[in-house]
Design a protein around this motif. Structure first.
Motif, PDB file in Angstrom:
ATOM      1  N   ASP A 180      -0.110 -22.647  -7.583  1.00 50.47           N
ATOM      2  CA  ASP A 180      -0.894 -22.607  -6.164  1.00 50.47           C
ATOM      3  C   ASP A 180       0.698 -22.798  -5.813  1.00 50.47           C
ATOM      4  N   VAL A 181       1.593 -23.844  -5.932  1.00 48.00           N
ATOM      5  CA  VAL A 181       3.128 -23.454  -5.211  1.00 48.00           C
ATOM      6  C   VAL A 181       3.898 -22.747  -5.671  1.00 48.00           C
ATOM      7  N   LEU A 182       3.872 -22.289  -6.961  1.00 50.93           N
ATOM      8  CA  LEU A 182       4.701 -21.265  -6.917  1.00 50.93           C
ATOM      9  C   LEU A 182       3.382 -19.859  -6.844  1.00 50.93           C
ATOM     10  N   GLY A 183       3.187 -19.385  -7.443  1.00 52.57           N
ATOM     11  CA  GLY A 183       2.467 -17.919  -6.262  1.00 52.57           C
ATOM     12  C   GLY A 183       2.769 -18.108  -4.850  1.00 52.57           C
ATOM     13  N   HIS A 184       2.071 -19.378  -4.735  1.00 54.88           N
ATOM     14  CA  HIS A 184       2.842 -18.152  -2.739  1.00 54.88           C
ATOM     15  C   HIS A 184       4.311 -18.330  -2.516  1.00 54.88           C
ATOM     16  N   THR A 185       5.003 -19.307  -2.951  1.00 56.00           N
ATOM     17  CA  THR A 185       5.945 -19.183  -3.061  1.00 56.00           C
ATOM     18  C   THR A 185       6.964 -17.970  -3.271  1.00 56.00           C
ATOM     19  N   LEU A 186       6.647 -18.055  -4.830  1.00 55.08           N
ATOM     20  CA  LEU A 186       7.700 -16.664  -5.570  1.00 55.08           C
ATOM     21  C   LEU A 186       7.059 -15.404  -4.703  1.00 55.08           C
ATOM     22  N   THR A 187       5.782 -15.248  -3.803  1.00 54.92           N
ATOM     23  CA  THR A 187       5.503 -13.778  -3.443  1.00 54.92           C
ATOM     24  C   THR A 187       6.216 -13.832  -2.116  1.00 54.92           C
ATOM     25  N   VAL A 188       6.492 -14.900  -1.060  1.00 53.83           N
ATOM     26  CA  VAL A 188       6.914 -14.691  -0.127  1.00 53.83           C
ATOM     27  C   VAL A 188       8.417 -14.559  -0.493  1.00 53.83           C
ATOM     28  N   ILE A 189       9.273 -15.094  -1.554  1.00 56.00           N
ATOM     29  CA  ILE A 189      10.184 -15.066  -2.154  1.00 56.00           C
ATOM     30  C   ILE A 189      10.599 -13.427  -1.975  1.00 56.00           C
ATOM     31  N   ALA A 190       9.876 -13.092  -3.137  1.00 52.12           N
ATOM     32  CA  ALA A 190      10.062 -11.480  -3.442  1.00 52.12           C
ATOM     33  C   ALA A 190       9.888 -10.520  -2.083  1.00 52.12           C
ATOM     34  N   LEU A 191       8.868 -10.974  -1.010  1.00 47.49           N
ATOM     35  CA  LEU A 191       8.842  -9.936   0.205  1.00 47.49           C
ATOM     36  C   LEU A 191      10.195  -9.802   1.137  1.00 47.49           C
ATOM     37  N   LYS A 192      10.896 -11.328   0.489  1.00 49.86           N
ATOM     38  CA  LYS A 192      11.612 -11.191   1.788  1.00 49.86           C
ATOM     39  C   LYS A 192      13.185 -11.200   1.271  1.00 49.86           C
ATOM     40  N   SER A 193      13.809 -11.288  -0.728  1.00 56.90           N
ATOM     41  CA  SER A 193      14.176 -10.271  -1.377  1.00 56.90           C
ATOM     42  C   SER A 193      14.270  -9.229  -0.972  1.00 56.90           C
ATOM     43  N   GLU A 194      13.242  -8.436  -1.140  1.00 51.87           N
ATOM     44  CA  GLU A 194      12.564  -6.589  -0.448  1.00 51.87           C
ATOM     45  C   GLU A 194      13.140  -6.462   0.306  1.00 51.87           C
ATOM     46  N   LEU A 195      12.702  -7.306   1.534  1.00 50.91           N
ATOM     47  CA  LEU A 195      12.797  -6.822   2.939  1.00 50.91           C
ATOM     48  C   LEU A 195      15.256  -7.305   3.060  1.00 50.91           C
ATOM     49  N   ALA A 196      15.795  -8.095   2.712  1.00 51.53           N
ATOM     50  CA  ALA A 196      16.720  -8.367   2.415  1.00 51.53           C
ATOM     51  C   ALA A 196      17.454  -7.490   2.044  1.00 51.53           C
ATOM     52  N   GLY A 197      17.198  -7.080   0.682  1.00 54.63           N
ATOM     53  CA  GLY A 197      17.945  -5.466   0.339  1.00 54.63           C
ATOM     54  C   GLY A 197      18.147  -3.932   1.059  1.00 54.63           C
ATOM     55  N   LYS A 198      17.080  -3.780   1.783  1.00 57.48           N
ATOM     56  CA  LYS A 198      17.023  -3.205   2.993  1.00 57.48           C
ATOM     57  C   LYS A 198      16.990  -3.164   4.206  1.00 57.48           C
ATOM     58  N   LEU A 199      17.721  -4.437   4.352  1.00 60.80           N
ATOM     59  CA  LEU A 199      18.889  -5.074   5.375  1.00 60.80           C
ATOM     60  C   LEU A 199      19.902  -4.602   5.384  1.00 60.80           C
ATOM     61  N   LEU A 200      20.367  -4.517   4.183  1.00 59.04           N
ATOM     62  CA  LEU A 200      21.784  -4.823   4.085  1.00 59.04           C
ATOM     63  C   LEU A 200      23.103  -4.407   4.530  1.00 59.04           C
ATOM     64  N   GLU A 201      22.410  -2.883   5.076  1.00 55.69           N
ATOM     65  CA  GLU A 201      23.251  -2.220   5.345  1.00 55.69           C
ATOM     66  C   GLU A 201      22.431  -1.866   6.662  1.00 55.69           C
ATOM     67  N   ARG A 202      21.531  -1.821   7.239  1.00 50.76           N
ATOM     68  CA  ARG A 202      21.855  -2.029   8.423  1.00 50.76           C
ATOM     69  C   ARG A 202      21.353  -2.418   8.975  1.00 50.76           C
ATOM     70  N   ASP A 203      21.176  -4.161   9.216  1.00 46.71           N
ATOM     71  CA  ASP A 203      21.111  -4.907  10.404  1.00 46.71           C
ATOM     72  C   ASP A 203      21.900  -6.104   8.760  1.00 46.71           C
ATOM     73  N   PRO A 204      23.009  -6.428   8.543  1.00 50.84           N
ATOM     74  CA  PRO A 204      23.951  -7.271   7.623  1.00 50.84           C
ATOM     75  C   PRO A 204      23.409  -8.772   8.268  1.00 50.84           C
ATOM     76  N   GLY A 205      22.883  -8.684   9.914  1.00 54.77           N
ATOM     77  CA  GLY A 205      23.122 -10.034   9.978  1.00 54.77           C
ATOM     78  C   GLY A 205      21.634 -10.939   9.683  1.00 54.77           C
ATOM     79  N   ARG A 206      20.870  -9.835   9.313  1.00 50.32           N
ATOM     80  CA  ARG A 206      19.133 -10.213  10.047  1.00 50.32           C
ATOM     81  C   ARG A 206      19.102 -10.336   7.926  1.00 50.32           C
ATOM     82  N   ALA A 207      20.034  -9.666   6.603  1.00 51.36           N
ATOM     83  CA  ALA A 207      20.123  -9.420   5.734  1.00 51.36           C
ATOM     84  C   ALA A 207      20.452 -10.773   5.000  1.00 51.36           C
ATOM     85  N   GLN A 208      21.400 -11.909   6.340  1.00 48.65           N
ATOM     86  CA  GLN A 208      21.750 -12.839   6.222  1.00 48.65           C
ATOM     87  C   GLN A 208      21.088 -14.364   6.155  1.00 48.65           C
TER      88      GLN A 208
END
Length: 403
Positions: A215-243
């Motif tokens: 339960d602990v890892l399943g939730h946290t890793l899901t959120v980490i995966a989502l944020k990693s994808e989001l950060a990858g999309k924002l690297l060029e468009r919004d570097p501050g938000r990606a950081q």
């Protein structure tokens, strides 16, 4: 759990359950040696014999006493690892060479004493055989040998002239055997119960750790995966938000490590308010809207502590499943003091859905005597303590907990 791991657990609990303390060993051994008082009768009879038979009988009696003592001392053995275990109650009831030799010597000396003292005066040795048989021999064999000893103690006075006055020894032999047989049976039953309890405790603890870590890892890793994808999309468009997203990923990873440590140590206590905040952030990162309903939102502390802990786990698992599997755009959490309902407008959980998450939710709700139902538009997926059929929703999934 596979058979090998269960066997390992049984062996582990056996070592814990069958390791008596030193005072227990001393007291039990002393009680076993109390019967040496019966040697008064063959010794007193031997002292009335001529010198030759007297010496032979006394030597045989001394050897008999030594063999009897060794039979009980050998009952305590030291395994390759671990503390001293009670040999007889180790779950195998095996015949060990030392015990077999000691018991055979006792029987042989008794037969030799019959030739020296006569059958009636040798009856005083039969209580020793009746006491040693259930301890030194495997369970069934020991009971049979003891019962045969009692039978012999009654038969000899019946067929030997002037034997009626020795029926007292026969009755004593019978009482000794019944006492020792009963003691070994009840001790064995008690230790077997301890083994089963130990095995069950180990299984429950392993299931708890597996459930909590999932339960602990399943939730946290899901959120980490989502944020990693989001950060990858924002690297060029919004570097501050990606950081910002990357910093949150780092924070989540460190929190996850600490949560796993607390979970394994059994110290993890879920905070309902923190879990709701985490669920809101996770759903937001996944582009899923969250609506709040119910009377408990203005004051979450009004919810009983036990209910808060269960609700927190359910919200965490339900949020993870919505993000991973539901393909939903909207979720609703309805929260009251003793009821929690989580709905989404996704594809709906299938009836054959299974996994550690659902099993964990059922276990947590059952532990506090609650009712859990998980229903998707495709049917009933899971229940725990439910008493009535649940209505099938037209869309998405409904997770309901009643405490």
């Amino acid at each position: 759990m596979n058979p090998k791991s269960f066997h390992d657990l049984t062996a582990e609990s056996r070592g814990l359950a069958s390791s008596p303390s030193k005072p227990y060993i001393i007291v039990s051994t002393f009680m076993s040696l109390v019967w040496l008082g019966f040697l008064y009768f063959p010794i007193s009879r031997a002292l009335t014999l001529p010198l030759g038979p007297k010496i032979i009988s006394l030597v045989l009696t001394a050897t008999f006493a030594l063999a009897y003592i060794m039979a009980f001392i050998l009952t305590w053995r030291k395994p390759i690892v671990g503390e001293r275990n009670f040999r007889y109650f180790d779950g195998r009831h095996s015949l060990y060479k030392g015990n077999a030799v000691a018991f055979a010597v006792i029987v042989m000396i008794t037969l030799l004493q019959v030739a020296v003292l006569g059958p009636l005066d040798s009856l005083a040795l039969l209580p020793f055989i009746a006491a040693a048989a259930p301890f030194t021999l495997p369970q069934a064999v020991g009971y049979i040998a003891g019962a045969l000893t009692v039978l012999v103690s009654f038969l000899i006075p019946s067929f030997v002239p002037n034997g009626q006055e020795y029926f007292g020894l026969a009755i004593t032999t019978s009482a000794v055997f019944m006492f020792v047989a009963g003691m070994t049976f009840f001790i064995g039953s008690s230790i077997e119960s301890q083994r089963q309890a130990g095995t069950q405790a180990i299984l429950e603890e392993r299931e708890r750790v597996a459930r909590d870590v999932h339960d602990v890892l399943g939730h946290t890793l899901t959120v980490i995966a989502l944020k990693s994808e989001l950060a990858g999309k924002l690297l060029e468009r919004d570097p501050g938000r990606a950081q910002t997203e990357l910093r949150e990923i780092t924070h989540l990873a460190r929190e996850s490590i600490e949560e796993v440590r607390q979970t394994v140590a059994g110290l993890k206590v879920q905070s309902l308010s923190e879990e709701i905040t985490a669920a809101s952030q996770a759903l937001e990162s996944a582009g899923i809207g969250l609506q709040r309903e119910g009377s408990a939102w203005p004051d979450l502390d009004s919810i009983p502590a036990v209910n808060q802990a269960v609700f927190a786990w359910v919200i965490r698992e339900a949020t993870t499943n919505i993000i991973r599997h539901a393909a939903a755009s909207q979720a609703t959490i309805k929260l009251d003091r003793s009821n929690l309902t989580i709905t989404d407008n996704g594809v709906g959980i299938p009836p054959d859905a299974a996994g550690h998450g659902l099993e964990g939710l059922k276990a947590r709700v059952e532990q506090v005597g609650g009712i859990l139902s998980i229903v998707g538009k495709r049917g009933l997926a899971s229940t725990a303590g439910a008493t009535e059929p649940q209505n099938i929703p037209e869309t998405g999934t409904v997770v309901e907990v009643k405490l």
